[in-house]
Design a protein around this motif. Sequence first.
Motif, PDB file in Angstrom:
ATOM      1  N   SER A  13       2.529 -19.505 -48.199  1.00  0.00           N
ATOM      2  CA  SER A  13       3.378 -18.316 -48.219  1.00  0.00           C
ATOM      3  C   SER A  13       2.546 -17.044 -48.078  1.00  0.00           C
ATOM      4  O   SER A  13       1.475 -16.918 -48.666  1.00  0.00           O
ATOM      5  N   GLU A  14       3.060 -16.093 -47.292  1.00  0.00           N
ATOM      6  CA  GLU A  14       2.396 -14.802 -47.135  1.00  0.00           C
ATOM      7  C   GLU A  14       2.782 -13.825 -48.240  1.00  0.00           C
ATOM      8  O   GLU A  14       2.284 -12.708 -48.271  1.00  0.00           O
ATOM      9  N   SER A  15       3.643 -14.239 -49.159  1.00  0.00           N
ATOM     10  CA  SER A  15       4.069 -13.351 -50.241  1.00  0.00           C
ATOM     11  C   SER A  15       2.986 -13.200 -51.307  1.00  0.00           C
ATOM     12  O   SER A  15       3.056 -12.289 -52.119  1.00  0.00           O
ATOM     13  N   SER A  17       2.343 -15.644 -53.528  1.00  0.00           N
ATOM     14  CA  SER A  17       2.720 -16.457 -54.696  1.00  0.00           C
ATOM     15  C   SER A  17       1.886 -17.731 -54.794  1.00  0.00           C
ATOM     16  O   SER A  17       1.816 -18.328 -55.852  1.00  0.00           O
ATOM     17  N   LYS A  34       9.673 -19.284 -41.295  1.00  0.00           N
ATOM     18  CA  LYS A  34      10.360 -18.539 -42.336  1.00  0.00           C
ATOM     19  C   LYS A  34      11.059 -19.550 -43.241  1.00  0.00           C
ATOM     20  O   LYS A  34      11.981 -20.241 -42.823  1.00  0.00           O
ATOM     21  N   ASP A  37      10.849 -19.153 -50.642  1.00  0.00           N
ATOM     22  CA  ASP A  37       9.803 -19.166 -51.665  1.00  0.00           C
ATOM     23  C   ASP A  37      10.487 -19.204 -53.031  1.00  0.00           C
ATOM     24  O   ASP A  37      11.077 -18.209 -53.460  1.00  0.00           O
ATOM     25  N   PHE A  40       9.511 -16.329 -55.856  1.00  0.00           N
ATOM     26  CA  PHE A  40      10.121 -15.007 -55.747  1.00  0.00           C
ATOM     27  C   PHE A  40      11.614 -15.063 -55.411  1.00  0.00           C
ATOM     28  O   PHE A  40      12.278 -14.041 -55.351  1.00  0.00           O
ATOM     29  N   LYS A  42      13.190 -15.642 -52.598  1.00  0.00           N
ATOM     30  CA  LYS A  42      13.496 -14.955 -51.343  1.00  0.00           C
ATOM     31  C   LYS A  42      12.874 -15.742 -50.193  1.00  0.00           C
ATOM     32  O   LYS A  42      12.030 -16.606 -50.418  1.00  0.00           O
ATOM     33  N   HIS A  43      13.291 -15.434 -48.971  1.00  0.00           N
ATOM     34  CA  HIS A  43      12.680 -16.022 -47.786  1.00  0.00           C
ATOM     35  C   HIS A  43      11.454 -15.216 -47.387  1.00  0.00           C
ATOM     36  O   HIS A  43      11.501 -13.984 -47.371  1.00  0.00           O
ATOM     37  N   TYR A  44      10.375 -15.927 -47.074  1.00  0.00           N
ATOM     38  CA  TYR A  44       9.128 -15.309 -46.632  1.00  0.00           C
ATOM     39  C   TYR A  44       8.567 -16.115 -45.475  1.00  0.00           C
ATOM     40  O   TYR A  44       8.958 -17.262 -45.248  1.00  0.00           O
ATOM     41  N   PHE A  45       7.629 -15.518 -44.742  1.00  0.00           N
ATOM     42  CA  PHE A  45       6.942 -16.235 -43.679  1.00  0.00           C
ATOM     43  C   PHE A  45       5.827 -17.077 -44.268  1.00  0.00           C
ATOM     44  O   PHE A  45       5.145 -16.666 -45.201  1.00  0.00           O
ATOM     45  N   TYR A  46       5.673 -18.277 -43.709  1.00  0.00           N
ATOM     46  CA  TYR A  46       4.611 -19.189 -44.107  1.00  0.00           C
ATOM     47  C   TYR A  46       3.673 -19.363 -42.919  1.00  0.00           C
ATOM     48  O   TYR A  46       4.123 -19.561 -41.788  1.00  0.00           O
TER      49      TYR A  46
END
Length: 50
Positions: A13-15, A17, A34, A37, A40, A42-46
Amino acid sequence: MKKKRKKYVKYVSESGSGHFYFFKKSKNDKYLLKKFDPIFKKHYFYKINK
């Protein structure tokens, strides 16, 4: 005869986390996915982690 093992790709994950997914490797793997996660909620880019 020995079976060949499937290769896997790790997407991180790019967040920030630290959450990750593993997927079977294929010829047309995408660099970014996408996904959800759960840390968090929410949807994030991986991104592929080598």
